[in-house]
Design an enzyme around this catalytic site. Structure first.
Site, PDB file in Angstrom:
ATOM      1  N   PRO A 366       0.912  -1.243  -0.027  1.00 31.64           N
ATOM      2  CA  PRO A 366      -0.159   0.071  -0.040  1.00 31.64           C
ATOM      3  C   PRO A 366       0.793   1.262   0.154  1.00 31.64           C
ATOM      4  O   PRO A 366       1.415   1.576   0.982  1.00 31.64           O
ATOM      5  CB  PRO A 366      -0.976  -0.028   1.127  1.00 31.64           C
ATOM      6  CG  PRO A 366       0.129  -1.020   2.311  1.00 31.64           C
ATOM      7  CD  PRO A 366       0.680  -2.015   1.363  1.00 31.64           C
ATOM      8  N   ASP A 540       5.598   2.244   2.821  1.00 32.89           N
ATOM      9  CA  ASP A 540       4.462   1.366   3.029  1.00 32.89           C
ATOM     10  C   ASP A 540       3.973   1.424   4.153  1.00 32.89           C
ATOM     11  O   ASP A 540       4.191   1.855   5.367  1.00 32.89           O
ATOM     12  CB  ASP A 540       5.336  -0.030   3.245  1.00 32.89           C
ATOM     13  CG  ASP A 540       4.648  -1.228   3.271  1.00 32.89           C
ATOM     14  OD1 ASP A 540       3.555  -1.274   3.616  1.00 32.89           O
ATOM     15  OD2 ASP A 540       5.058  -2.370   2.957  1.00 32.89           O
ATOM     16  N   HIS A 541       2.528   1.784   3.920  1.00 34.57           N
ATOM     17  CA  HIS A 541       1.554   2.279   4.929  1.00 34.57           C
ATOM     18  C   HIS A 541       1.342   1.183   6.100  1.00 34.57           C
ATOM     19  O   HIS A 541       0.707   1.443   7.094  1.00 34.57           O
ATOM     20  CB  HIS A 541       0.359   2.646   4.240  1.00 34.57           C
ATOM     21  CG  HIS A 541      -0.394   3.985   5.218  1.00 34.57           C
ATOM     22  ND1 HIS A 541       0.049   4.416   6.363  1.00 34.57           N
ATOM     23  CD2 HIS A 541      -1.411   4.697   4.807  1.00 34.57           C
ATOM     24  CE1 HIS A 541      -0.847   5.157   6.998  1.00 34.57           C
ATOM     25  NE2 HIS A 541      -1.828   5.546   5.965  1.00 34.57           N
ATOM     26  N   ARG A 542       1.737  -0.010   5.900  1.00 37.41           N
ATOM     27  CA  ARG A 542       1.522  -1.004   6.606  1.00 37.41           C
ATOM     28  C   ARG A 542       2.651  -0.919   8.040  1.00 37.41           C
ATOM     29  O   ARG A 542       2.434  -1.192   8.996  1.00 37.41           O
ATOM     30  CB  ARG A 542       1.806  -2.480   6.253  1.00 37.41           C
ATOM     31  CG  ARG A 542       0.689  -2.829   4.980  1.00 37.41           C
ATOM     32  CD  ARG A 542       1.232  -4.112   4.620  1.00 37.41           C
ATOM     33  NE  ARG A 542       2.354  -4.002   3.775  1.00 37.41           N
ATOM     34  CZ  ARG A 542       3.059  -4.814   3.112  1.00 37.41           C
ATOM     35  NH1 ARG A 542       2.588  -6.256   3.084  1.00 37.41           N
ATOM     36  NH2 ARG A 542       4.047  -4.829   2.514  1.00 37.41           N
ATOM     37  N   ILE A 544       4.707   2.414   8.079  1.00 36.89           N
ATOM     38  CA  ILE A 544       4.939   3.859   8.514  1.00 36.89           C
ATOM     39  C   ILE A 544       3.494   4.556   8.386  1.00 36.89           C
ATOM     40  O   ILE A 544       2.950   4.616   7.149  1.00 36.89           O
ATOM     41  CB  ILE A 544       6.067   4.371   7.530  1.00 36.89           C
ATOM     42  CG1 ILE A 544       7.045   3.793   7.410  1.00 36.89           C
ATOM     43  CG2 ILE A 544       6.044   5.965   7.657  1.00 36.89           C
ATOM     44  CD1 ILE A 544       8.123   3.881   6.482  1.00 36.89           C
TER      45      ILE A 544
END
Length: 568
Positions: A366, A540-542, A544
């Site tokens: 993501p 990577d939104h998972r 950060i």
């Protein structure tokens, strides 16, 4: 100076082995053990190294040619004194007492390690004795390699195996190799597991030979609690697999589990099997384009591309971990020649390899991108002055060298950005290896500056120059592009104001850099001209969140505005 013919060394009983890569051309200078060509048999990929330093005078083959032992690869102009013994050493020690009559595969020292085709058993008991006695199966001669990791185990205690059935797969830095069973029999005791490291002579398992097992069969049949063993039962894959590979038998994105028996039966080399497992591809669904239908790396990559784009070749992306469940529309099939003149050119090897990785990363990670502007007015003036002072040294310092240095400081302050996802864990790295995108005629590559935290600006700039030159010449080795923690893609020399770079998995962030421009900036009293550098952090939104990304880029901009902060 003398001229030396470099020939294909002893590669066992294999004939007409295809050349899949050529690393040199006429006029190139090589050092001892530099890779000249790569050959790929059905069981291994192997490099043929140079026996001596010298200059390539005449290249005798090209990619796609087929060679056998003794075939001339090239002629090398070298110092005659050292050439003869080195040429002799280019052949593997395939005549050792432990050699099996099965084909062995390994070129010279410094090339691919020998492909084990027979294990080293302890002395077998006489079948006539009728006594149950097991033999130890050991890791055979694998050259000078030590502590080679086990990446796959095909059997478990109780399994019945046939002669030459694969028992385990080992993976060195240069090749993947199966260790086969030396004889038919029943596995009595397994001594290792996936992830263990082995060397020549390490015991893999104990095996009760078929003759002994047959003698025991009537007794076992009479026992009420005996377990029926089917001689044709194939080895059962292990329940565990390395974290980076889908566990055998697990379901792909389509919900259907990978058919392990069909996977094992597929006509592909061990290196292709490892590559397929990394991408979650069921080889039984891939059509091979190599000799006799052999599945190549390119076939696996094409399968992934078609699956991710919803193409018809793989049914709804069957066998792909992650992308196939998106139910994408089929890729449009267009006859472009109907509308005008066209020219078709094959993708370069780099683009073929990177394309599948980029598609996977974009679909599975993501992505979010944080944009900011850094004031580099003072830093640019310092950079120009530094280059003038060191003009005689021949080292040109670019803005990218400073970006690498400040990135290390930012990664120290924000360790989540220097991490990687490993299953349900977050792995924090205590080292700082920074990759930078290098544009080459054949496509984009990402060399890595190792231990950038231990190097100064001048050393980083010099190493960048050397790696960039190797990239342009197509001479980057795998080690030059591995181990990165964080990547930087700089388009500043070309143009643009902002872009969204794709994260280089398993990293969790990448910094994009666009062209700097002078802008009027309000300093509280008036507008003043300042040189600003646009940066784009894809993350990577998972791992950060938005606030952390904004703090990271803000801190990065502060360091670029005043490099003195780096030493704080």
């Amino acid at each position: 100076m003398s001229t030396l013919e470099v020939k294909v060394p002893d590669i066992g009983d294999f004939k007409d082995v295809p050349v899949i890569e050529v690393f040199v051309k006429a006029g190139d200078r090589v050092k001892p053990d530099d890779s000249l060509v790569t050959l790929e048999s059905d069981k291994a990929t192997m490099d043929v190294p140079s026996p001596s330093a010298g200059v390539v005078k005449d290249l005798k083959l090209k990619v796609g040619d087929k060679v056998s032992e003794g075939g001339v690869i090239l002629t090398l102009e070298t110092d005659g004194a050292a050439a003869a013994p080195q040429q002799a050493s280019a052949k593997p020690s395939s005549q050792s007492p432990s050699s099996s009559p099965s084909p062995a595969e390994p070129p010279a020292p410094g090339g691919a390690p020998p492909q084990p085709t027979g294990a080293t058993p302890s002395p077998q008991p006489s079948a006539a004795s009728g006594r149950a006695s097991a033999q130890e199966v050991k890791v055979p001669d694998i050259g000078d390699f030590k502590d080679v990791p086990v990446i796959e185990v095909f059997v478990k205690p109780g399994d019945t195996v046939k002669a030459d059935d694969p028992l385990v797969t080992l993976e060195s830095d240069k090749a993947t190799m199966d260790v086969p069973s030396p004889t038919a029999g029943v596995i009595k005791d397994l001594k290792l597991k996936v992830g263990d490291k082995v060397s020549e002579g390490t015991v893999i398992l104990t095996l009760e030979a078929r003759e002994t097992a047959a003698a025991k069969a009537p007794q076992e049949a009479a026992a009420p609690a005996a377990t029926k063993e089917e001689p044709s039962t194939p080895p059962t894959p292990p329940k565990e697999a390395p974290p980076s590979r889908p566990a055998p038998g697990t379901a792909g994105a389509s919900g259907a589990p990978i058919d392990e028996q069909a996977f094992k039966a597929a006509h592909a080399s061990p290196s292709v099997r490892v590559f397929a497992r990394e991408l979650g591809v069921d080889l039984s669904k891939v059509k091979g384009s190599g000799p006799k239908g052999r599945i190549l790396h390119e076939d696996v990559q094409q399968f992934v591309k078609q699956a991710l784009s919803g193409g018809a070749a793989p049914a709804a992306g069957a066998g792909i971990t992650g992308g196939g469940a998106l139910n994408l529309l089929p890729w449009p099939q267009v006859d472009f020649s109907k509308y005008g003149a066209v020219e078709a050119k094959p993708l370069s090897r780099i683009k073929k390899i990177s394309g599948a990785n980029l598609a996977r990363n974009w679909v599975m990670i993501p992505h979010v991108t944080q944009f900011d502007d850094a004031d580099i007015t003072d830093l640019e003036a310092f950079r120009v002055r530094l280059n003038k002072e060191n003009e005689k040294a021949g080292i040109k310092v670019t803005m990218l060298a400073f970006l690498i240095k400040v990135s290390v400081a930012a990664l120290r302050k924000f360790p989540d950005v220097n991490a990687s996802i490993d299953g349900d864990n977050l792995v924090y790295k205590r080292y700082f290896n920074i990759g930078f995108a290098a544009d080459t005629p054949n496509g984009l590559v990402v060399p890595v500056i190792k231990n950038a935290d231990q190097k100064g600006i001048m050393q980083i700039a010099q190493e960048m120059g050397e790696l960039s030159a190797k990239a342009r010449d197509g001479k980057l080795g795998p080690a030059d592009m591995q181990g990165g923690c964080f990547s930087i893609s700089s388009l500043g020399g070309i143009g643009g104001t902002a872009f969204t770079p794709i994260i280089n998995a398993p990293e969790v962030a990448i910094l994009g850099v666009s062209r700097s421009a002078t802008k009027p900036v309000w300093d509280g009293k008036e507008f003043a001209p300042r040189l600003t550098l646009p940066i784009s952090l894809s993350y990577d939104h998972r791992v950060i969140d938005g606030a952390a990304a904004a703090r990271f880029t803000t801190y990065l901009c502060q360091l670029l505005a005043d490099m003195r902060r780096v030493v704080l």
